[in-house]
Design a protein around this motif. Structure first.
Motif, PDB file in Angstrom:
ATOM      1  N   UNK A 466      -3.638   4.769  20.829  1.00 24.19           N
ATOM      2  CA  UNK A 466      -4.218   4.667  19.496  1.00 24.19           C
ATOM      3  C   UNK A 466      -3.269   3.993  18.511  1.00 24.19           C
ATOM      4  N   UNK A 467      -1.954   4.039  18.805  1.00 23.69           N
ATOM      5  CA  UNK A 467      -0.964   3.428  17.927  1.00 23.69           C
ATOM      6  C   UNK A 467      -0.231   4.461  17.100  1.00 23.69           C
ATOM      7  N   UNK A 468       1.089   4.421  17.129  1.00 20.96           N
ATOM      8  CA  UNK A 468       1.923   5.308  16.311  1.00 20.96           C
ATOM      9  C   UNK A 468       3.263   4.634  16.086  1.00 20.96           C
ATOM     10  N   UNK A 469       3.840   4.757  14.881  1.00 18.82           N
ATOM     11  CA  UNK A 469       5.078   4.035  14.584  1.00 18.82           C
ATOM     12  C   UNK A 469       6.360   4.758  14.974  1.00 18.82           C
ATOM     13  N   UNK A 470       6.282   5.943  15.551  1.00 15.64           N
ATOM     14  CA  UNK A 470       7.454   6.791  15.795  1.00 15.64           C
ATOM     15  C   UNK A 470       8.644   6.035  16.391  1.00 15.64           C
ATOM     16  N   UNK A 471       9.811   6.310  15.831  1.00 15.54           N
ATOM     17  CA  UNK A 471      11.065   5.772  16.363  1.00 15.54           C
ATOM     18  C   UNK A 471      12.121   6.857  16.382  1.00 15.54           C
ATOM     19  N   UNK A 484      -5.351  -3.603  25.778  1.00 17.14           N
ATOM     20  CA  UNK A 484      -5.196  -4.883  25.084  1.00 17.14           C
ATOM     21  C   UNK A 484      -5.552  -4.788  23.600  1.00 17.14           C
ATOM     22  N   UNK A 485      -6.612  -4.062  23.293  1.00 13.29           N
ATOM     23  CA  UNK A 485      -7.096  -4.024  21.912  1.00 13.29           C
ATOM     24  C   UNK A 485      -6.025  -3.497  20.971  1.00 13.29           C
ATOM     25  N   UNK A 486      -5.343  -2.443  21.365  1.00 15.26           N
ATOM     26  CA  UNK A 486      -4.280  -1.886  20.523  1.00 15.26           C
ATOM     27  C   UNK A 486      -3.141  -2.890  20.349  1.00 15.26           C
ATOM     28  N   UNK A 487      -2.734  -3.511  21.453  1.00 17.29           N
ATOM     29  CA  UNK A 487      -1.619  -4.463  21.391  1.00 17.29           C
ATOM     30  C   UNK A 487      -1.943  -5.624  20.456  1.00 17.29           C
ATOM     31  N   UNK A 488      -3.196  -6.042  20.443  1.00 18.65           N
ATOM     32  CA  UNK A 488      -3.604  -7.143  19.575  1.00 18.65           C
ATOM     33  C   UNK A 488      -3.753  -6.694  18.119  1.00 18.65           C
TER      34      UNK A 488
END
Length: 548
Positions: A466-471, A484-488
């Motif tokens: 789904x996407x998350x910015x965690x670092x 693919x959809x998330x990566x794009x």
């Protein structure tokens, strides 16, 4: 060619939709036809035969739920017609054997890292500034303001000029322009770093160290000790108030437990001893600057891949995570184990339902018993406050096909590959044995990544659907997309796309090789992970209680 459906394991009684399927669509699978009784969104599952109430749901070859009502053949499974259920687990039930992957082409590969006196090798070179208690957070922030921009470590912030532009439009009465203004593209900072061999100074603030339980303060000191010990860290400045529970003596004890001959520079200053704030900060800044100058003398040198310790994490998972991204991490984990390196699988609430498999993979009975004890204690603590592992899936997980915690866990466990479990670690314990290590941590993304870096991970792989910015402040976090959809859609946070597994363009083995090559580039400092570029420094110590 993209197939419409997937049966993950021969014993499964549900199929995964690889694309959106329509009601009344006829699916032919292994010589049999299934007519869908409802729309099945991509990533969701539907039944291969009619089920009665209490019938078991199988995925990945294990029990992941039960029917709570009659479910027709070809019907999508949802939170309304199935519930979480898992099989019971005990001690080791059967012997375990493992065939390691062929890693002959990787045997002589190296990465360029920072060699530490204790034999560890860092993929980065950081200096830490950490408070022992939340009372010192402000002083840490003041040090951050003093150091980061002056030494060239600041990241560009395009939003400052965006706000400035909108301010000017507002003052000029240009209300229409406010709606049309936009952020300029992110440009690299023109500021040159003074210390070119230091990747940054990391300022870690938190809300612990006093109040709460003494056990929380002990764990905090152990976690900070783990961060100082992390191979990516050159040294640390520690600020103490003086009267708090998390005393410097405890931190020193934790460091000595890790290594009786601990050699990294650790500067500890107490405000109640130093006097004024100005006196404390002057000493802290002087000592930190000198520490940075020493850290800058280190240079990257080749190291074998056996010096990698890789954390295995997932967050913002979807119904494809356990099919593409997580098995790709499992392939890398097996390759690293075969090469003599270490991997760490954490998030114990997301191992619910796969316990017996992991127990059987434990190298010793003692490790198996420790894992059982940690899992049961954790589960009991959640149930004691009216929660439980079954409440783990987030709304985003459920929307994208992870209906029960057991379904989520069965896919999440694929990050650990198939190799033997060489050690079982409680929270803050350090990974020292080559191979796969299980680390007790919450399923919370940041608490888990925080824990893995504290246990020695010098690279973290983080899958997401789904996407998350965690670092993480000290360990590069490489984001791996399941589709693919998330990566794009979110190229600013995604490093590697495993969607080719879903489309049938690549195998898990091919993606594993591709990912390991990327890891080597990041570990060598030749490529920066997106979370590092975004300065995503997430740090949350776990207070030993209920956190799913």
């Amino acid at each position: 060619m993209l197939h419409k459906v997937l049966r993950i394991h021969p014993e499964d009684n549900v199929l995964v939709a690889l694309s959106d399927l329509k009601k009344d669509e006829k699916i032919s699978f292994e010589g049999k036809d299934i007519v869908l009784t409802s729309h099945v969104p991509a990533k969701h599952k539907f039944t291969m035969q009619a089920l009665q109430s209490d019938d078991k749901i199988y995925m990945y070859g294990i029990i992941v739920g039960k029917a709570v009502k009659e479910i027709a053949k070809g019907e999508v499974i949802t939170v309304d017609n199935i519930a979480h259920q898992t099989a019971p687990y005990t001690g080791k039930r059967k012997p375990f054997s493992w065939k390691a992957p062929d890693v002959s082409s990787w045997k002589n590969r190296t990465f360029d890292g920072y060699h530490r006196p204790d034999g560890q090798v860092g993929t980065a070179n950081y200096w830490l500034v950490v408070p022992l208690v939340f009372c010192e957070n402000r002083n840490v922030d003041i040090m951050k303001q003093a150091f980061v921009e002056e030494l060239g470590f600041a990241k560009p912030n395009p939003y400052k000029s965006f706000v400035k532009e909108m301010k000017q439009m507002y003052l000029e009465g240009n209300r229409e322009g406010l709606h049309e203004a936009g952020v300029a593209s992110l440009e690299q900072s023109g500021e040159q770093k003074l210390f070119k061999n230091v990747d940054g100074i990391k300022f870690l603030t938190h809300n612990g160290g006093c109040g709460g339980t003494r056990q929380d303060s002990e764990a905090l000191c152990a976690l900070i000790a783990g961060y100082i010990n992390n191979p990516n860290v050159a040294g640390a400045t520690i600020l103490s108030l003086g009267c708090q529970n998390a005393q410097p003596a405890i931190l020193k004890e934790k460091l000595a437990k890790i290594d009786p001959e601990f050699k990294k520079p650790v500067i500890i200053l107490e405000q109640q001893e130093e006097g004024t704030e100005a006196q404390l900060l002057t000493r802290a800044i002087q000592a930190t600057f000198l520490g940075l100058a020493d850290a800058d003398q280190l240079r990257r040198k080749p190291a074998p891949l056996s010096k990698l310790t890789i954390g295995l994490e997932c967050g913002g998972s979807d119904g494809f995570s356990g099919i593409s991204a997580n098995p790709t991490l499992g392939q890398v984990s097996d390759m690293i184990a075969a090469l003599g390196g270490k991997t760490i699988l954490s998030e114990f609430p997301e191992l619910c339902g796969v316990e017996q498999e992991l127990i059987n993979r434990c190298s010793t009975d003692a490790q198996a018993e420790k894992f059982v004890q940690l899992m049961r204690t954790y589960a009991a603590s959640a149930e004691a406050v009216g929660s439980g592992f079954d409440m783990n899936p987030s709304p985003g997980n459920i929307k994208d096909g992870l209906i029960t915690d057991a379904i989520k866990s069965a896919g999440a466990a694929k990050k650990g590959g198939t190799s033997p479990v060489k050690d079982v670690l409680d929270y803050t314990e350090i990974a020292t044995r080559p191979g796969l290590n299980l680390l007790c941590s919450p399923g919370n993304d940041v608490e888990s990544t925080t824990a893995m870096a504290g246990s020695g991970a010098n690279i973290i792989l983080f899958t997401t659907g789904l996407g998350t910015p965690t670092g993480n402040p000290v360990t590069p976090v490489i984001k791996v997309a399941s589709n693919h959809r998330l990566a794009e859609k979110m190229p600013d946070i995604i490093d590697v796309d495993t969607g080719a597994v879903i489309s049938g363009e690549k195998t898990i083995e091919e993606m594993g090789n591709e990912l390991l090559d990327y890891i080597v580039q990041v570990a060598s400092g030749k490529v920066q992970a997106k979370a590092v570029l975004l300065n995503q420094d997430d740090f949350i110590p776990w207070k030993r209680g209920v956190s799913l």
